[in-house]
Each structure stands twice: as C-alpha cells, then as structure tokens.
Design a protein around this motif. Structure first.
Motif, PDB file in Angstrom:
ATOM      1  N   MET A 125       0.935  -1.280  -0.029  1.00  0.00           N
ATOM      2  CA  MET A 125      -0.170   0.066  -0.110  1.00  0.00           C
ATOM      3  C   MET A 125       0.796   1.365   0.055  1.00  0.00           C
ATOM      4  O   MET A 125       0.659   1.932  -0.629  1.00  0.00           O
ATOM      5  N   THR A 170      -1.298   4.309  -1.243  1.00  0.00           N
ATOM      6  CA  THR A 170      -2.603   4.196  -0.854  1.00  0.00           C
ATOM      7  C   THR A 170      -2.959   4.141   0.722  1.00  0.00           C
ATOM      8  O   THR A 170      -3.902   4.342   1.054  1.00  0.00           O
ATOM      9  N   LEU A 171      -1.745   3.960   1.206  1.00  0.00           N
ATOM     10  CA  LEU A 171      -1.708   3.990   2.640  1.00  0.00           C
ATOM     11  C   LEU A 171      -1.924   5.106   3.397  1.00  0.00           C
ATOM     12  O   LEU A 171      -1.195   6.175   3.218  1.00  0.00           O
ATOM     13  N   GLN A 172      -2.950   5.654   4.146  1.00  0.00           N
ATOM     14  CA  GLN A 172      -3.380   6.856   4.549  1.00  0.00           C
ATOM     15  C   GLN A 172      -2.739   6.990   6.250  1.00  0.00           C
ATOM     16  O   GLN A 172      -2.576   7.929   6.325  1.00  0.00           O
ATOM     17  N   TRP A 232      -5.458   2.299   7.480  1.00  0.00           N
ATOM     18  CA  TRP A 232      -6.617   2.975   6.589  1.00  0.00           C
ATOM     19  C   TRP A 232      -5.944   3.414   5.172  1.00  0.00           C
ATOM     20  O   TRP A 232      -5.005   3.690   5.144  1.00  0.00           O
ATOM     21  N   GLY A 233      -7.007   3.331   4.378  1.00  0.00           N
ATOM     22  CA  GLY A 233      -6.709   3.629   2.983  1.00  0.00           C
ATOM     23  C   GLY A 233      -7.725   4.477   2.454  1.00  0.00           C
ATOM     24  O   GLY A 233      -8.702   4.856   3.119  1.00  0.00           O
TER      25      GLY A 233
END
Length: 267
Positions: free
Chosen positions: A126, A131-133, A221-222
């Motif tokens: 991710m 895309t890793l938030q 979260w993503g």
C-alpha cells in the motif's frame, strides 16, 4: 554455505545461535556479547572478542540482537562488508542514522525483521502505491514487561491495578523512550515508508492483568473508507520483554535475509 555472525547472546541470541548450528545451509562465523562472561564455555574459535575484528571471519550476514547502540556505532561499517539484519530497529528512529544506513547499503542489504508486526508486506505494498493513509500500532503488556526511559518509566512504575495508556503518538518520539519494547512499531514505520516514523502512530498500554500475553493491534486506513484491524496475541510470561512466538518469527526473518541485494528490505 551462508556464514552468519551473531551480535548479542541474550535469550534471542542463544536461540539463533542454536538454530544456525543446526541448519544445513548456515555456518556460525562468530558470536559476540557485550559481557564476555556470558560466553564462558562457548567454543573459543567462534567467540569474537572485539567487533572491529569481524572482517576476519568472512561473514555473509551479521545479525544484531543486542542493543540499538550497536547499529549506531557499527551498522554502516558492517554494511561495507556484509548484509546486516538489525534486530533493534528502534535505532532507525534517528533520521540521521537511518540516512547513514541507507547510504551505506549500496553493496549489501540492510534487513529489518517484521517480528510481531502482522501484515507487513501488505502494508508495504500500500505504501508503494501511495494508498496507505494512516497506520497505528498498539501494544499491551504487563507493567514488568516494559523497559522504559524518562517519564514513561515513572508512569509505568505507578501502575497498580488498572491498565494505563503510557503513550499515544508518533513512533519517532516513542522509540528512544522504549527502545527494547517497540521494535514492532519501528518495523511498521519502515514498511509504511510513505508515512515514516513521524506519521505512523504508536500506543503502549500497561495492563497488570496481562499475565499470559502480549497483545499487538495493527490498524490500517486507506482510500474510500478502507480499514483493516488485526489483533495478535503473543504468549509471554510476566516480565518477558519478547513473546515466545517472536523467536520463531525472528528465525524466519533471519532465514529470509538474503539475495535481495543492496538497499533496505523487510524480512
């Protein structure tokens, strides 16, 4: 035959040395310990008295299971001659040291074991895609299983009957205060490289009722509401800094610390 040197001969170091000697494709090049007395009775030809002599052992992989100070002093030097697996990745919370190690890892690989960090490869994927938030790691242990510094030690010493959140915030600030306890969080910050030590969150909880386990929770979260939460219950006796399942995980990481070339790698 892959020649392995082990730096540190505590509980984990002894376990790894035994497994190396049993493995048909590994050879123990040396073992070093800060306190030489711990190595009394060990074959003298395998004991390294001074780390500066490590080059004489023609080692392929050096495994640190001693203290973050080893990486601060020796990490870049080790990487000039061999692959290096850092068992105390909390040392990487120093931006200066992390930069120094990445710079040194141009010929050999710096390997970071995932340890009790469940889902490391998925999280890294991710991060690779951007895309890793957010990422948070929460560790809950018995008060006597924590080895802490500063205000965190004072807070933990006051825990009696009720669990207490000792810290909740950036991993970078936590690592120097709990260098022996939060290697899992340091591995998380390396995997989540788009967030790093400043944006990965860590929380440690001191719980007197935690007499049989260490609990590690990882929440990710993503985009578009994507969320995953895992909970790992690692068997551990009261006072144990490392859970029993981590030994096998570390061994698997050591066996996987090869053939990835230069750079920084999770294993």
């Amino acid at each position: 035959m892959r020649r392995v040197g082990v730096v540190g001969y505590g509980h984990l170091g002894k376990f790894l040395v035994e497994k190396i000697q049993e493995h048909p494709e590994l050879e123990l090049a040396f073992v070093w310990n800060r306190s030489p007395a711990a190595l009394e009775g060990f074959p003298k030809d395998l004991v390294l008295q001074d780390l500066k002599d490590f080059k004489e052992r023609n080692v392929d992989l050096i495994v640190e299971v001693a203290h973050p100070d080893i990486t601060r002093q020796w990490g870049p030097i080790f990487l000039q001659e061999a692959d290096y697996m850092i068992g105390s990745p909390t040392a990487l919370s120093s931006q200066e040291l992390e930069t120094s190690l990445r710079t040194a890892a141009t010929k050999h690989g710096l390997y970071v074991p995932s340890g009790a960090f469940w889902g490391a490869e998925d999280i890294k994927k991710m991060a690779d895609r951007g895309t890793l938030q957010n990422l948070k790691v929460t560790m809950t242990k018995h008060p006597t299983s924590f080895k802490l510094n500063g205000d965190l030690k004072t807070k933990n010493d006051q825990v009696k009957d009720t669990k207490l959140i000792l810290y909740d915030g950036p991993v970078r600030e936590l690592c120097p205060l709990a260098p022996n306890n939060v290697n899992t969080m340091a591995a998380a910050a390396i995997a989540a490289h788009n967030l790093g030590f400043d944006k990965v969150s860590g929380s440690i909880v001191s719980d007197p009722q935690m007499t049989d386990w260490h609990i590690v929770e990882v929440e990710v979260w993503g985009p578009n509401g994507f969320n995953v939460k895992t909970t790992r219950s690692n068997p551990a006796a009261v006072g144990a800094v490392t859970g029993t399942a981590t030994y096998a995980s570390f061994l698997s990481s050591m066996l996987g610390a090869k053939s990835k070339g230069a750079g920084v790698h999770l294993c």
